[in-house]
Scaffold this active site. Structure first.
Site, PDB file in Angstrom:
ATOM      1  N   ARG A 105     -45.293  29.899 -29.054  1.00 22.21           N
ATOM      2  CA  ARG A 105     -44.593  28.473 -29.275  1.00 22.21           C
ATOM      3  C   ARG A 105     -43.609  28.477 -30.361  1.00 22.21           C
ATOM      4  O   ARG A 105     -43.599  29.600 -31.043  1.00 22.21           O
ATOM      5  CB  ARG A 105     -45.814  27.615 -29.570  1.00 22.21           C
ATOM      6  CG  ARG A 105     -46.470  27.937 -31.027  1.00 22.21           C
ATOM      7  CD  ARG A 105     -46.204  27.188 -32.225  1.00 22.21           C
ATOM      8  NE  ARG A 105     -46.810  27.774 -33.260  1.00 22.21           N
ATOM      9  CZ  ARG A 105     -46.288  28.565 -34.253  1.00 22.21           C
ATOM     10  NH1 ARG A 105     -45.098  29.012 -33.846  1.00 22.21           N
ATOM     11  NH2 ARG A 105     -47.143  29.011 -35.464  1.00 22.21           N
ATOM     12  N   GLU A 158     -44.215  22.241 -40.868  1.00 22.27           N
ATOM     13  CA  GLU A 158     -44.823  23.396 -40.995  1.00 22.27           C
ATOM     14  C   GLU A 158     -45.922  23.457 -42.378  1.00 22.27           C
ATOM     15  O   GLU A 158     -45.636  22.792 -43.274  1.00 22.27           O
ATOM     16  CB  GLU A 158     -43.387  24.313 -41.385  1.00 22.27           C
ATOM     17  CG  GLU A 158     -43.767  25.744 -40.904  1.00 22.27           C
ATOM     18  CD  GLU A 158     -43.707  25.788 -39.443  1.00 22.27           C
ATOM     19  OE1 GLU A 158     -44.889  25.799 -38.879  1.00 22.27           O
ATOM     20  OE2 GLU A 158     -42.624  25.710 -38.845  1.00 22.27           O
ATOM     21  N   HIS A 159     -46.831  24.237 -42.274  1.00 24.24           N
ATOM     22  CA  HIS A 159     -47.937  24.253 -43.024  1.00 24.24           C
ATOM     23  C   HIS A 159     -48.698  22.932 -43.115  1.00 24.24           C
ATOM     24  O   HIS A 159     -49.136  22.885 -44.349  1.00 24.24           O
ATOM     25  CB  HIS A 159     -47.631  24.953 -44.305  1.00 24.24           C
ATOM     26  CG  HIS A 159     -47.226  26.494 -44.206  1.00 24.24           C
ATOM     27  ND1 HIS A 159     -48.425  27.298 -44.267  1.00 24.24           N
ATOM     28  CD2 HIS A 159     -46.244  27.052 -44.085  1.00 24.24           C
ATOM     29  CE1 HIS A 159     -47.773  28.534 -44.207  1.00 24.24           C
ATOM     30  NE2 HIS A 159     -46.541  28.487 -44.002  1.00 24.24           N
ATOM     31  N   ASP A 177     -50.559  21.460 -40.508  1.00 21.40           N
ATOM     32  CA  ASP A 177     -51.561  21.361 -39.598  1.00 21.40           C
ATOM     33  C   ASP A 177     -53.121  21.657 -40.262  1.00 21.40           C
ATOM     34  O   ASP A 177     -53.977  20.654 -40.134  1.00 21.40           O
ATOM     35  CB  ASP A 177     -51.729  22.240 -38.482  1.00 21.40           C
ATOM     36  CG  ASP A 177     -51.672  23.743 -38.476  1.00 21.40           C
ATOM     37  OD1 ASP A 177     -51.293  24.372 -39.988  1.00 21.40           O
ATOM     38  OD2 ASP A 177     -51.675  24.525 -37.589  1.00 21.40           O
ATOM     39  N   GLY A 193     -43.836  34.380 -36.337  1.00 24.23           N
ATOM     40  CA  GLY A 193     -44.121  32.747 -36.382  1.00 24.23           C
ATOM     41  C   GLY A 193     -44.124  32.557 -35.267  1.00 24.23           C
ATOM     42  O   GLY A 193     -43.884  30.917 -34.944  1.00 24.23           O
ATOM     43  N   SER A 234     -46.281  32.657 -32.842  1.00 26.50           N
ATOM     44  CA  SER A 234     -47.762  32.600 -32.631  1.00 26.50           C
ATOM     45  C   SER A 234     -48.453  33.663 -31.406  1.00 26.50           C
ATOM     46  O   SER A 234     -49.200  33.225 -30.523  1.00 26.50           O
ATOM     47  CB  SER A 234     -47.998  31.140 -31.968  1.00 26.50           C
ATOM     48  OG  SER A 234     -49.194  30.936 -31.811  1.00 26.50           O
ATOM     49  N   ASP A 250     -51.456  26.307 -33.080  1.00 26.99           N
ATOM     50  CA  ASP A 250     -51.264  27.097 -32.310  1.00 26.99           C
ATOM     51  C   ASP A 250     -51.978  27.327 -30.938  1.00 26.99           C
ATOM     52  O   ASP A 250     -51.477  27.428 -29.717  1.00 26.99           O
ATOM     53  CB  ASP A 250     -51.007  28.719 -32.906  1.00 26.99           C
ATOM     54  CG  ASP A 250     -50.156  28.900 -34.036  1.00 26.99           C
ATOM     55  OD1 ASP A 250     -49.499  27.747 -34.448  1.00 26.99           O
ATOM     56  OD2 ASP A 250     -50.402  29.699 -35.014  1.00 26.99           O
ATOM     57  N   ASN A 293     -47.315  39.893 -41.006  1.00 28.49           N
ATOM     58  CA  ASN A 293     -48.708  39.721 -40.277  1.00 28.49           C
ATOM     59  C   ASN A 293     -49.520  39.004 -41.431  1.00 28.49           C
ATOM     60  O   ASN A 293     -50.076  39.416 -42.344  1.00 28.49           O
ATOM     61  CB  ASN A 293     -49.287  41.250 -39.998  1.00 28.49           C
ATOM     62  CG  ASN A 293     -50.732  41.050 -39.311  1.00 28.49           C
ATOM     63  OD1 ASN A 293     -51.545  41.932 -39.724  1.00 28.49           O
ATOM     64  ND2 ASN A 293     -51.022  40.021 -38.515  1.00 28.49           N
ATOM     65  N   LYS A 294     -49.767  37.608 -40.795  1.00 24.47           N
ATOM     66  CA  LYS A 294     -50.424  36.796 -41.819  1.00 24.47           C
ATOM     67  C   LYS A 294     -51.834  37.153 -42.328  1.00 24.47           C
ATOM     68  O   LYS A 294     -52.304  36.936 -43.552  1.00 24.47           O
ATOM     69  CB  LYS A 294     -50.594  35.311 -41.262  1.00 24.47           C
ATOM     70  CG  LYS A 294     -49.273  34.412 -41.276  1.00 24.47           C
ATOM     71  CD  LYS A 294     -48.128  34.814 -40.812  1.00 24.47           C
ATOM     72  CE  LYS A 294     -47.932  34.834 -39.489  1.00 24.47           C
ATOM     73  NZ  LYS A 294     -46.620  35.138 -38.845  1.00 24.47           N
TER      74      LYS A 294
HETATM   75  P1  ADP Z   1     -47.522  35.516 -35.405  1.00 23.50           P
HETATM   76  O1  ADP Z   1     -46.564  34.876 -36.143  1.00 23.50           O
HETATM   77  O2  ADP Z   1     -47.136  36.293 -34.138  1.00 23.50           O
HETATM   78  O3  ADP Z   1     -49.079  34.833 -34.823  1.00 23.50           O
HETATM   79  P2  ADP Z   1     -49.679  36.902 -36.762  1.00 23.50           P
HETATM   80  O4  ADP Z   1     -49.296  37.898 -38.104  1.00 23.50           O
HETATM   81  O5  ADP Z   1     -50.470  35.783 -36.831  1.00 23.50           O
HETATM   82  O6  ADP Z   1     -48.071  36.788 -36.248  1.00 23.50           O
HETATM   83  O7  ADP Z   1     -50.258  37.770 -35.542  1.00 23.50           O
HETATM   84  C1  ADP Z   1     -49.573  39.153 -35.520  1.00 23.50           C
HETATM   85  C2  ADP Z   1     -50.437  40.206 -34.753  1.00 23.50           C
HETATM   86  O8  ADP Z   1     -50.837  39.870 -33.642  1.00 23.50           O
HETATM   87  C3  ADP Z   1     -49.690  41.506 -34.686  1.00 23.50           C
HETATM   88  O9  ADP Z   1     -49.783  42.275 -35.965  1.00 23.50           O
HETATM   89  C4  ADP Z   1     -50.645  42.386 -33.634  1.00 23.50           C
HETATM   90  O10 ADP Z   1     -51.867  42.700 -34.198  1.00 23.50           O
HETATM   91  C5  ADP Z   1     -51.412  40.987 -32.730  1.00 23.50           C
HETATM   92  N1  ADP Z   1     -50.513  41.057 -31.565  1.00 23.50           N
HETATM   93  C6  ADP Z   1     -49.241  40.252 -31.096  1.00 23.50           C
HETATM   94  N2  ADP Z   1     -48.841  40.433 -29.989  1.00 23.50           N
HETATM   95  C7  ADP Z   1     -49.650  41.344 -29.471  1.00 23.50           C
HETATM   96  C8  ADP Z   1     -49.416  42.304 -28.235  1.00 23.50           C
HETATM   97  N3  ADP Z   1     -48.551  41.877 -27.378  1.00 23.50           N
HETATM   98  N4  ADP Z   1     -50.376  43.529 -28.193  1.00 23.50           N
HETATM   99  C9  ADP Z   1     -51.346  43.573 -29.253  1.00 23.50           C
HETATM  100  N5  ADP Z   1     -51.376  42.905 -30.161  1.00 23.50           N
HETATM  101  C10 ADP Z   1     -50.475  41.884 -30.592  1.00 23.50           C
HETATM  102  P1  NG1 Z   2     -47.932  31.680 -37.119  1.00 22.87           P
HETATM  103  O1  NG1 Z   2     -47.169  31.933 -38.327  1.00 22.87           O
HETATM  104  O2  NG1 Z   2     -47.654  31.834 -35.878  1.00 22.87           O
HETATM  105  O3  NG1 Z   2     -49.346  32.803 -37.226  1.00 22.87           O
HETATM  106  C1  NG1 Z   2     -49.334  29.672 -38.732  1.00 22.87           C
HETATM  107  C2  NG1 Z   2     -50.811  29.084 -38.347  1.00 22.87           C
HETATM  108  C3  NG1 Z   2     -50.516  27.683 -38.008  1.00 22.87           C
HETATM  109  C4  NG1 Z   2     -49.832  26.791 -38.956  1.00 22.87           C
HETATM  110  C5  NG1 Z   2     -48.575  27.666 -39.291  1.00 22.87           C
HETATM  111  C6  NG1 Z   2     -47.726  27.095 -40.219  1.00 22.87           C
HETATM  112  C7  NG1 Z   2     -52.997  30.230 -37.523  1.00 22.87           C
HETATM  113  C8  NG1 Z   2     -53.415  30.823 -36.163  1.00 22.87           C
HETATM  114  N1  NG1 Z   2     -51.415  29.956 -37.197  1.00 22.87           N
HETATM  115  O4  NG1 Z   2     -48.654  30.453 -37.626  1.00 22.87           O
HETATM  116  O5  NG1 Z   2     -51.874  26.893 -37.639  1.00 22.87           O
HETATM  117  O6  NG1 Z   2     -50.544  26.579 -40.154  1.00 22.87           O
HETATM  118  O7  NG1 Z   2     -48.692  29.180 -39.603  1.00 22.87           O
HETATM  119  O8  NG1 Z   2     -47.237  26.005 -40.131  1.00 22.87           O
HETATM  120  O9  NG1 Z   2     -53.528  30.306 -38.785  1.00 22.87           O
HETATM  121 MG    MG Z   3     -50.550  33.864 -35.840  1.00 27.45          MG
END
Ligand code: ADP
Ligand code: NG1
Ligand code: MG
Length: 489
Positions: free
Chosen positions: A44, A50-51, A53, A150, A152, A197, A240-241
């Site tokens: 998405r 932002e921040h 929810d 970012g 999701s 998300d 990576n959050k």
């Molecule tokens: P996002 O903003 O994309 O949600 P996050 O930090 O929340 O970022 O999560 C990213 C993590 O999700 C990656 O470091 C990886 O561990 C996992 N991930 C995302 N896409 C894939 C994929 N296609 N295959 C395996 N792991 C994935």
């Molecule tokens: P991303 O950056 O996609 O992992 C995160 C949170 C959302 C929201 C946004 C900021 C998770 C799974 N996702 O998204 O709930 O707080 O940051 O608006 O924690």
């Molecule tokens: Mg995420």
């Protein structure tokens, strides 16, 4: 898809999607059997909100074309066997009949293993089923959502895993229920996110963004202005959050801000976590009045643990155990005023944005019917002048606040926003930040020029990329639908 009930996840029998067909062929090559079904869950882009929810305020995301696919094979052994089409993600296998094995732990540097996101989804599914399962599963996963950006990718992976697991067990679950279940279960990764998300992953609809509200979870479609296109551009910085404490620090800062404001307003919320929106509801104040309260009671630039304990009249041990997360317990300083100001102002911006979008649709309808001119004009002055500029101003304010009050931007994100501004395009960081992407609101007729200029000025000149690879980091997007199951048998 239209014949199915609105609250059920659509089950389709065929697809022309070559990515799905290729994944299914790969599954057969690897495992010697055809997959029983395949699930698709989109990423998405959050347009605004932002921040907030996790503070209980509405947000406005839309689903992307990019998604996580999982081809699923049913097996008799109570095993979970996971593979990824991208060889950088290792294989993983475990016995899922023993609940004690479901302790989802990061690696020794505190970073989550990629398959931990899959385990989060499966764990949520197991809890929903009360651990009564009929067999195991083989998952072959394929994702094209830029990870840690970012957009999701994490929640698409968690949600697809949960959906795939539940469908394999023949379970029936509504979109709303699975969205909440996945929001809960993604927290096993360590981050205390809101539910945006996972909500958009299941509740998204083609052609409109969704205004998502909480308690109870609900999604209302919002039509976006027809004369504008949303463009997503990657800053080339990943974040990576779950690998750092940045995200959880913001969550607990908001929690502490709400708690102190409650205490200062004479609200008794002993041993209770209260969100900034719950507090607003309890106090029956407007967002502007909440902002006044912040200025009055959260005046300090920086709060020490001792300040917070004194204001809440609790020992440090209780603060640590009850209000902080394992990865924020060691922190000594907190910014409360700045975070609360962002949240309350951003909540106002989301409502203004939605209002303008609703009126923009209204305006388009009116302009095609010249008899209604008086609804658009008052004493010769246009009531809602330039929709894109008004929406754009809100996006710019949002970015500025995320940069200065919330401190979750990144130099490359700021550079992209500034570059966009020079081209009369309004942009903001999207998702959690600290890297990742911007979302830009661009007049339709300028999209090609805008993208080409970003390629030249940012990706080629600033980041030294060649034009071909630069092109994969920026794309125009329209709202897509949510999760789907493809049952070919
Ligand atoms: P996002 O903003 O994309 O949600 P996050 O930090 O929340 O970022 O999560 C990213 C993590 O999700 C990656 O470091 C990886 O561990 C996992 N991930 C995302 N896409 C894939 C994929 N296609 N295959 C395996 N792991 C994935
Ligand atoms: P991303 O950056 O996609 O992992 C995160 C949170 C959302 C929201 C946004 C900021 C998770 C799974 N996702 O998204 O709930 O707080 O940051 O608006 O924690
Ligand atoms: Mg995420």
């Amino acid at each position: 898809m239209n014949n199915q009930r609105h609250d059920e996840i659509p089950i389709l029998k065929t697809t022309a999607d070559t990515r799905i067909n290729q994944l299914n062929e790969k599954f057969e090559e690897e495992f010697g059997i055809k997959p029983d079904f395949t699930v698709k869950v989109p990423g998405r882009v959050n347009i605004i909100g932002e921040h907030i929810d996790y503070c209980g305020y509405p947000v406005l995301p839309m689903a992307l074309e990019q998604s996580i696919l999982i081809a699923v094979g049913l097996i008799n052994e109570k095993d979970l066997r996971i593979r990824n089409t991208n060889s950088k993600y290792c294989k993983f296998q475990m016995d899922i009949s023993k609940p004690e094995d479901f302790d989802i732990k990061p690696d020794e540097d505190g970073k989550p293993f990629w398959y931990n996101y899959v385990l989060c989804g499966v764990k949520g599914g197991l809890e929903f089923l009360d651990r009564k399962i009929r067999g195991g599963v083989i998952f072959l996963i394929d994702g094209n959502i830029p990870p840690a950006s970012g957009l999701s990718s994490s929640s698409a992976l968690v949600s697809a895993s949960c959906l795939a697991f539940l469908h394999a067990q023949n379970a029936k679950i509504s979109k709303l229920k699975i969205a909440s279940l996945c929001a809960e279960s993604e927290r096993y990764i360590g981050t205390q996110g809101g539910g945006m998300d996972q909500a958009i992953a299941f509740l998204a609809e083609k052609s409109s963004a969704q205004y998502i509200t909480w308690n109870p979870l609900n999604a209302m479609p919002v039509s976006l202005p027809e004369n504008a296109t949303f463009v997503v551009a990657h800053s080339l910085a990943e974040a990576n959050k779950a690998a750092t404490n940045d995200f959880n620090t913001r969550v607990i800062e908001c929690r502490l801000a709400a708690k102190i404001l409650a205490a200062c307003s004479g609200i008794d919320v002993t041993k209770e976590i209260i969100s900034l929106s719950e507090l607003q509801k309890k106090l029956q104040k407007s967002l502007n009045e909440m902002l006044e309260l912040v200025t009055e009671h959260l005046a300090k630039e920086l709060y020490l643990k001792s300040d917070i304990c004194e204001l809440l009249n609790i020992p440090e041990d209780e603060l640590n155990r009850f209000y902080l997360t394992p990865n924020t317990r060691h922190l000594t300083e907190f910014k409360l005023k700045q975070r609360a100001i962002h949240v309350y102002e951003e909540a106002k911006r989301v409502d203004s944005f939605r209002y303008l979008c609703q009126h923009s649709t209204f305006k388009n309808e009116l302009s095609t019917n010249s008899n209604n001119g008086d609804l658009l004009y008052e004493n010769g002055v246009e009531k809602i002048s330039n929709i894109i500029e008004n929406l754009g101003a809100l996006m710019l304010e949002s970015h500025e606040s995320l940069k200065t009050n919330y401190e979750c931007s990144h130099d490359n994100l700021d550079r992209l926003v500034d570059l966009s501004r020079k081209m009369n395009v309004y942009a903001r960081l999207t998702g959690a930040g600290w890297g990742g992407c911007i979302v830009a609101l661009c007049p339709k007729e300028n999209v090609t020029k805008y993208i080409e200029t970003l390629i030249d000025k940012f990706y080629v000149e600033h980041c030294n990329l060649d034009r071909v690879s630069a092109r994969s980091h920026v794309f125009a997007t329209t709202p897509n639908h949510g999760a789907v199951i493809y049952n070919f048998t």
